[in-house]
Design a protein around this motif. Structure first.
Motif, short mmCIF file in Angstrom:
data_model
loop_
_atom_site.label_atom_id
_atom_site.label_comp_id
_atom_site.label_asym_id
_atom_site.label_seq_id
_atom_site.Cartn_x
_atom_site.Cartn_y
_atom_site.Cartn_z
N PRO A 8 -2.03 5.18 13.60
CA PRO A 8 -1.42 5.64 12.35
C PRO A 8 -1.20 4.51 11.36
CG PRO A 8 0.28 5.30 14.00
CD PRO A 8 -1.00 4.78 14.58
N GLY A 9 -1.26 4.82 10.09
CA GLY A 9 -0.99 3.81 9.08
C GLY A 9 -1.13 4.38 7.69
N ALA A 10 -0.79 3.55 6.71
CA ALA A 10 -0.95 3.99 5.32
C ALA A 10 -2.40 3.73 4.87
CB ALA A 10 0.03 3.24 4.43
N PHE A 11 -2.97 2.65 5.37
CA PHE A 11 -4.36 2.30 5.08
C PHE A 11 -4.67 2.34 3.58
CE2 PHE A 11 -4.61 4.38 9.43
CZ PHE A 11 -4.47 3.20 10.10
N ASP A 12 -3.82 1.66 2.82
CA ASP A 12 -3.92 1.68 1.34
C ASP A 12 -4.28 0.30 0.79
OD1 ASP A 12 -3.69 2.69 -1.27
OD2 ASP A 12 -1.60 2.02 -1.41
N PRO A 13 -5.51 -0.17 1.00
CA PRO A 13 -6.65 0.47 1.67
C PRO A 13 -6.81 0.00 3.12
CG PRO A 13 -7.42 -1.45 0.50
CD PRO A 13 -5.92 -1.41 0.30
N PHE A 14 -7.79 0.61 3.81
CA PHE A 14 -8.20 0.22 5.17
C PHE A 14 -8.95 -1.11 5.06
CE2 PHE A 14 -10.77 0.60 9.07
CZ PHE A 14 -9.89 1.18 9.96
N THR A 15 -8.52 -2.12 5.81
CA THR A 15 -9.09 -3.47 5.68
C THR A 15 -9.92 -3.84 6.91
OG1 THR A 15 -7.27 -4.60 6.78
CG2 THR A 15 -7.01 -4.19 4.41
N ILE A 16 -10.54 -5.02 6.85
CA ILE A 16 -11.28 -5.51 8.02
C ILE A 16 -10.31 -5.83 9.17
CG2 ILE A 16 -13.35 -6.33 6.80
CD1 ILE A 16 -12.13 -9.16 6.89
N GLY A 17 -9.03 -6.03 8.83
CA GLY A 17 -8.01 -6.24 9.88
C GLY A 17 -7.80 -4.94 10.66
N HIS A 18 -7.69 -3.83 9.95
CA HIS A 18 -7.57 -2.52 10.61
C HIS A 18 -8.83 -2.23 11.43
CE1 HIS A 18 -4.86 -1.56 6.98
NE2 HIS A 18 -4.06 -1.55 8.03
N SER A 127 -3.80 -8.16 4.70
CA SER A 127 -2.97 -6.96 4.67
C SER A 127 -3.41 -6.10 3.49
CB SER A 127 -1.49 -7.35 4.48
OG SER A 127 -1.33 -7.95 3.21
N SER A 128 -3.05 -4.83 3.54
CA SER A 128 -3.36 -3.94 2.42
C SER A 128 -2.65 -4.43 1.16
CB SER A 128 -2.90 -2.51 2.75
OG SER A 128 -3.59 -2.03 3.87
N THR A 129 -1.45 -4.98 1.32
CA THR A 129 -0.70 -5.50 0.18
C THR A 129 -1.47 -6.61 -0.53
OG1 THR A 129 1.31 -5.04 1.43
CG2 THR A 129 1.56 -6.43 -0.52
N LEU A 130 -2.03 -7.52 0.26
CA LEU A 130 -2.82 -8.61 -0.31
C LEU A 130 -4.02 -8.06 -1.09
CD1 LEU A 130 -3.58 -11.97 0.51
CD2 LEU A 130 -5.50 -10.64 1.33
N VAL A 131 -4.68 -7.08 -0.52
CA VAL A 131 -5.84 -6.48 -1.18
C VAL A 131 -5.42 -5.82 -2.50
CG1 VAL A 131 -7.68 -4.76 -0.98
CG2 VAL A 131 -7.09 -6.17 1.00
N ARG A 132 -4.29 -5.11 -2.47
CA ARG A 132 -3.82 -4.46 -3.71
C ARG A 132 -3.47 -5.50 -4.79
NH1 ARG A 132 -0.93 -1.31 0.06
NH2 ARG A 132 1.02 -2.32 -0.56
N ASP A 133 -2.90 -6.63 -4.37
CA ASP A 133 -2.59 -7.71 -5.33
C ASP A 133 -3.87 -8.24 -5.95
OD1 ASP A 133 0.11 -7.64 -5.07
OD2 ASP A 133 0.25 -9.37 -3.71
N PHE A 134 -4.89 -8.41 -5.14
CA PHE A 134 -6.19 -8.89 -5.64
C PHE A 134 -6.75 -7.90 -6.67
CE2 PHE A 134 -8.43 -12.47 -3.28
CZ PHE A 134 -7.26 -13.08 -2.91
N ILE A 135 -6.64 -6.62 -6.36
CA ILE A 135 -7.16 -5.60 -7.28
C ILE A 135 -6.39 -5.68 -8.60
CG2 ILE A 135 -7.35 -3.10 -7.71
CD1 ILE A 135 -7.81 -2.79 -4.66
N PHE A 136 -5.07 -5.81 -8.50
CA PHE A 136 -4.23 -5.89 -9.69
C PHE A 136 -4.66 -7.06 -10.58
CE2 PHE A 136 -0.41 -7.27 -11.98
CZ PHE A 136 -0.07 -6.08 -12.61
N HIS A 137 -5.03 -8.16 -9.96
CA HIS A 137 -5.44 -9.35 -10.72
C HIS A 137 -6.95 -9.43 -10.92
CE1 HIS A 137 -1.40 -10.94 -10.99
NE2 HIS A 137 -1.23 -10.61 -9.72
#
Ligand code: ADP
Length: 149
Positions: A8-18, A127-137
């Motif tokens: 289970p997870g939020a997978f926002d988004p699903f990463t290579i770690g998942h 982490s998904s958070t890191l990926v979202r930060d990258f997208i934001f920037h």
């Protein structure tokens, strides 16, 4: 007995770690249900449909993996899906305390054991958070997102 695990997870988004956790999980379990938990209090960057689509495409050829979503407690969803295990990844000590209490609850109230896989060092900081930060920037995120082989 078939060994069936819920991931289970939020997978926002699903990463290579998942993806790495799922890959290693396939060596332990007969079936893995990847389930996107819907939390209406939390705004996500990717819609549920986008997250499901990405996972369905990624695992289109993997018969032992199914993709679904749920909006109940993970506890209730795990019971309802008839899984005997929950699969989770552990990156660091921050993950640990929360994961421990969830695992205790799932064992006590549903008799379901949680299997933890330590993140491989190369994935521990993803982490998904890191990926979202990258997208934001407006940075390229392609190295963090799994591609279908
Ligand atoms: P949640 O909100 O349930 O933590 P996530 O999508 O953030 O949902 O994570 C789902 C699972 O994947 C969790 O067990 C988390 O610890 C694990 N996970 C996330 N990123 C990694 C990673 N880079 N390496 C290993 N496990 C990870």
């Amino acid at each position: 007995m078939k060994r069936k695990a819920l991931f289970p997870g939020a997978f926002d988004p699903f990463t290579i770690g998942h993806e790495a956790i799922v890959r290693r999980g396939l060596a332990l379990f007969d079936e893995i249900v990847i389930a996107i938990g819907i939390n209406l209090d939390k705004k996500t960057l990717f819609s549920l449909e986008e997250r499901i689509k990405a996972l369905e495409t990624l695992y289109a050829d993997e018969k032992r993996i199914s993709i679904t979503s749920y909006s109940t407690l993970t506890l209730d969803f795990a019971i309802q899906s008839g899984v005997n295990f929950i699969l989770r990844g552990l990156r660091n000590t921050i993950d640990f305390e929360y994961e421990k209490s969830m695992a205790d609850i799932h064992r006590k109230l549903a008799g379901i054991e949680t299997v933890f896989l330590f993140s491989e060092p190369e994935y521990a900081s993803i982490s998904s958070t890191l990926v979202r930060d990258f997208i934001f920037h407006k940075k390229d995120i392609s190295t963090f997102i799994p591609v279908k082989k």
